[in-house]
Design a protein around this motif. Structure first.
Motif, PDB file in Angstrom:
ATOM      1  N   UNK A 166       0.823  -1.204   0.000  1.00 52.17           N
ATOM      2  CA  UNK A 166       0.000   0.000   0.000  1.00 52.17           C
ATOM      3  C   UNK A 166       0.860   1.258   0.000  1.00 52.17           C
ATOM      4  N   UNK A 167       1.942   1.247   0.794  1.00 52.36           N
ATOM      5  CA  UNK A 167       2.813   2.413   0.875  1.00 52.36           C
ATOM      6  C   UNK A 167       3.546   2.641  -0.442  1.00 52.36           C
ATOM      7  N   UNK A 168       4.008   1.564  -1.082  1.00 50.03           N
ATOM      8  CA  UNK A 168       4.685   1.692  -2.377  1.00 50.03           C
ATOM      9  C   UNK A 168       3.794   2.398  -3.382  1.00 50.03           C
ATOM     10  N   UNK A 169       2.537   1.986  -3.413  1.00 52.85           N
ATOM     11  CA  UNK A 169       1.601   2.554  -4.381  1.00 52.85           C
ATOM     12  C   UNK A 169       1.213   3.983  -4.016  1.00 52.85           C
ATOM     13  N   UNK A 170       0.891   4.207  -2.750  1.00 51.91           N
ATOM     14  CA  UNK A 170       0.393   5.507  -2.338  1.00 51.91           C
ATOM     15  C   UNK A 170       1.449   6.594  -2.281  1.00 51.91           C
ATOM     16  N   UNK A 171       2.660   6.250  -1.800  1.00 54.66           N
ATOM     17  CA  UNK A 171       3.698   7.267  -1.617  1.00 54.66           C
ATOM     18  C   UNK A 171       4.732   7.273  -2.738  1.00 54.66           C
ATOM     19  N   UNK A 172       4.688   6.250  -3.619  1.00 56.77           N
ATOM     20  CA  UNK A 172       5.644   6.203  -4.713  1.00 56.77           C
ATOM     21  C   UNK A 172       7.073   6.047  -4.249  1.00 56.77           C
ATOM     22  N   UNK A 173       7.305   5.125  -3.313  1.00 61.52           N
ATOM     23  CA  UNK A 173       8.639   4.912  -2.753  1.00 61.52           C
ATOM     24  C   UNK A 173       9.024   3.447  -2.907  1.00 61.52           C
ATOM     25  N   UNK A 174      10.293   3.149  -2.619  1.00 64.53           N
ATOM     26  CA  UNK A 174      10.733   1.752  -2.583  1.00 64.53           C
ATOM     27  C   UNK A 174      10.711   1.295  -1.128  1.00 64.53           C
ATOM     28  N   UNK A 175      10.086   0.147  -0.871  1.00 65.56           N
ATOM     29  CA  UNK A 175      10.006  -0.394   0.482  1.00 65.56           C
ATOM     30  C   UNK A 175      10.664  -1.770   0.497  1.00 65.56           C
ATOM     31  N   UNK A 176      11.634  -1.936   1.369  1.00 66.68           N
ATOM     32  CA  UNK A 176      12.337  -3.212   1.512  1.00 66.68           C
ATOM     33  C   UNK A 176      12.011  -3.803   2.879  1.00 66.68           C
ATOM     34  N   UNK A 177      11.375  -4.970   2.876  1.00 59.91           N
ATOM     35  CA  UNK A 177      10.989  -5.655   4.111  1.00 59.91           C
ATOM     36  C   UNK A 177      11.684  -7.002   4.122  1.00 59.91           C
ATOM     37  N   UNK A 178      12.601  -7.217   5.072  1.00 58.74           N
ATOM     38  CA  UNK A 178      13.380  -8.456   5.088  1.00 58.74           C
ATOM     39  C   UNK A 178      13.452  -9.059   6.484  1.00 58.74           C
ATOM     40  N   UNK A 179      13.589 -10.370   6.506  1.00 54.53           N
ATOM     41  CA  UNK A 179      13.731 -11.160   7.730  1.00 54.53           C
ATOM     42  C   UNK A 179      12.546 -10.989   8.675  1.00 54.53           C
ATOM     43  N   UNK A 180      11.434 -10.479   8.158  1.00 57.28           N
ATOM     44  CA  UNK A 180      10.245 -10.304   8.966  1.00 57.28           C
ATOM     45  C   UNK A 180      10.358  -9.216  10.011  1.00 57.28           C
ATOM     46  N   UNK A 181      11.461  -8.459   9.975  1.00 58.15           N
ATOM     47  CA  UNK A 181      11.721  -7.455  11.017  1.00 58.15           C
ATOM     48  C   UNK A 181      12.163  -6.116  10.431  1.00 58.15           C
ATOM     49  N   UNK A 182      13.137  -6.153   9.526  1.00 62.22           N
ATOM     50  CA  UNK A 182      13.784  -4.934   9.053  1.00 62.22           C
ATOM     51  C   UNK A 182      12.996  -4.307   7.908  1.00 62.22           C
TER      52      UNK A 182
END
Length: 371
Positions: A166-182
């Protein structure tokens, strides 16, 4: 006799080049032999300060030609390296002192930093609205002009993943979510893979001669965009292996070796070095090391819960890890036949190339000089 092929290696640090000391030392010995024929780029999620601290404490690591920090948010070049003259504007570069063993000065690549186009404060507000209580700011992680970091609730990883979309689409940013934490947020187009490509281009290294290696989800863009020769080490998390199977197809190599041994194995697979007996020994040694490490963590969990760790339990777990390792090897052989060629077949296929001036690992890996 032909000269070795020139290439660039862009590798993650934690869990890839680092994690198994014998493999890291062997890599350093090899890289000394490759001096002048190959470029080295470290690509990490660490901030520059944390990267510099790591390079200072890990004296076994060779000095790189460039450092990509903050999952692509920042790029640094050594003051006396090719990268400075090729990519950093004279008179407009920010000087930062790197406490490595040579006490070198590193310069921030302002040309890359200028690619970051975003309203950071607006993105912070959008992230807070999107994640709510699912993530908290990473107060112990350096927040930079080109990266916003959070710690996510691992128990809510599925919900966090949906919020990321949702954030990628709405804010036009790159979001990296790894290891379930970072959880890292960077401007659109500012990724680890794009930053590595920026460095390799300025080092004059073509996409097809750029090798990239990683072990977690934050290495997805590195493998997709950084170079044409991808390596996934055997200790990589499922989040990366599964993504590669679904997205990369046959355009990457699944190593049997863990940590740096897997990187060396991958370099041999692509024909940039020769695979020999020492390489095979390191692959097996790294797998045994990982199995022992996993067993140690299991025993520690038992002690933390007040449960005994009888020898029979340890033996059962060790046997389980051995069986699991054999199953992994069998699956890799079936699923990646084109990429994971058995050693005897590999030697037949590349035997000719191995005698044409390419460099192999020495039979032993001596201790690096402390000078």
């Amino acid at each position: 006799m032909s000269s070795p092929r020139q290439f660039a290696l862009a590798s993650d640090l934690d869990g890839t080049l680092l994690g198994h000391e014998a493999g890291t030392k062997a890599f350093t010995v090899l890289w000394a032999q490759l001096a002048g024929t190959a470029h080295l780029i470290y690509a990490t999620g660490r901030s520059f300060a944390a990267s510099a601290e790591l390079l200072g404490s890990q004296s076994v690591l060779p000095r790189p030609d460039a450092v990509v920090c903050c999952n692509g948010g920042e790029v640094y070049w050594p003051d006396d390296g090719l990268g400075r003259s090729a990519s950093v504007s004279q008179g407009h570069d920010q000087v930062s002192q790197c406490p490595d063993r040579g006490n070198h000065v590193w310069r921030k690549d302002e040309a890359w930093a200028s690619c970051a186009k975003w309203d950071r404060e607006a993105v912070v507000l959008a992230a807070q609205a999107a994640f709510g209580e699912l993530a908290v700011p990473g107060e112990d992680i350096e927040q930079t002009a080109t990266r916003i970091s959070y710690y996510a609730d691992p128990a809510q990883a599925g919900s966090v993943g949906e919020c990321c979309k949702s954030l990628r689409t709405g804010a036009g940013v790159h979001v990296c979510f790894s290891q379930g934490v970072f959880l890292d947020i960077t401007p659109a187009g500012v990724t680890k893979g794009a930053a590595v490509r920026h460095c390799a281009d300025r080092l004059g290294c073509a996409f097809e001669k750029t090798v990239v290696a990683g072990d977690t989800g934050n290495d997805q863009t590195l493998l997709a965009d950084g170079g044409g020769c991808g390596i996934v080490v055997a200790n990589a998390l499922p989040e990366l292996r599964e993504w590669c199977d679904q997205t990369m197809g046959d355009y990457y190599f699944q190593a049997a070796g863990c940590f740096a041994a897997g990187v060396l194995e991958g370099l041999a697979h692509y024909g940039f070095i020769r695979r020999d007996l020492r390489t095979d020994e390191l692959v097996l040694e790294s797998r045994r090391f990982l199995a022992a490490q996993s067993l140690g963590r299991a025993r520690k969990r038992d002690h933390n819960h007040g449960a005994p760790c009888p020898p029979c339990r340890a033996q059962q777990q060790q046997h389980h890890h051995q069986e699991e390792g054999e199953q992994v090897e069998e699956q890799q052989s079936q699923q990646h036949e084109e990429r994971c060629i058995p050693v005897h077949k590999f030697r037949k296929l590349v035997g000719g190339a191995c005698d044409s001036g390419q460099i192999s690992l020495p039979d032993e890996t001596p201790e690096p000089s402390k000078s």
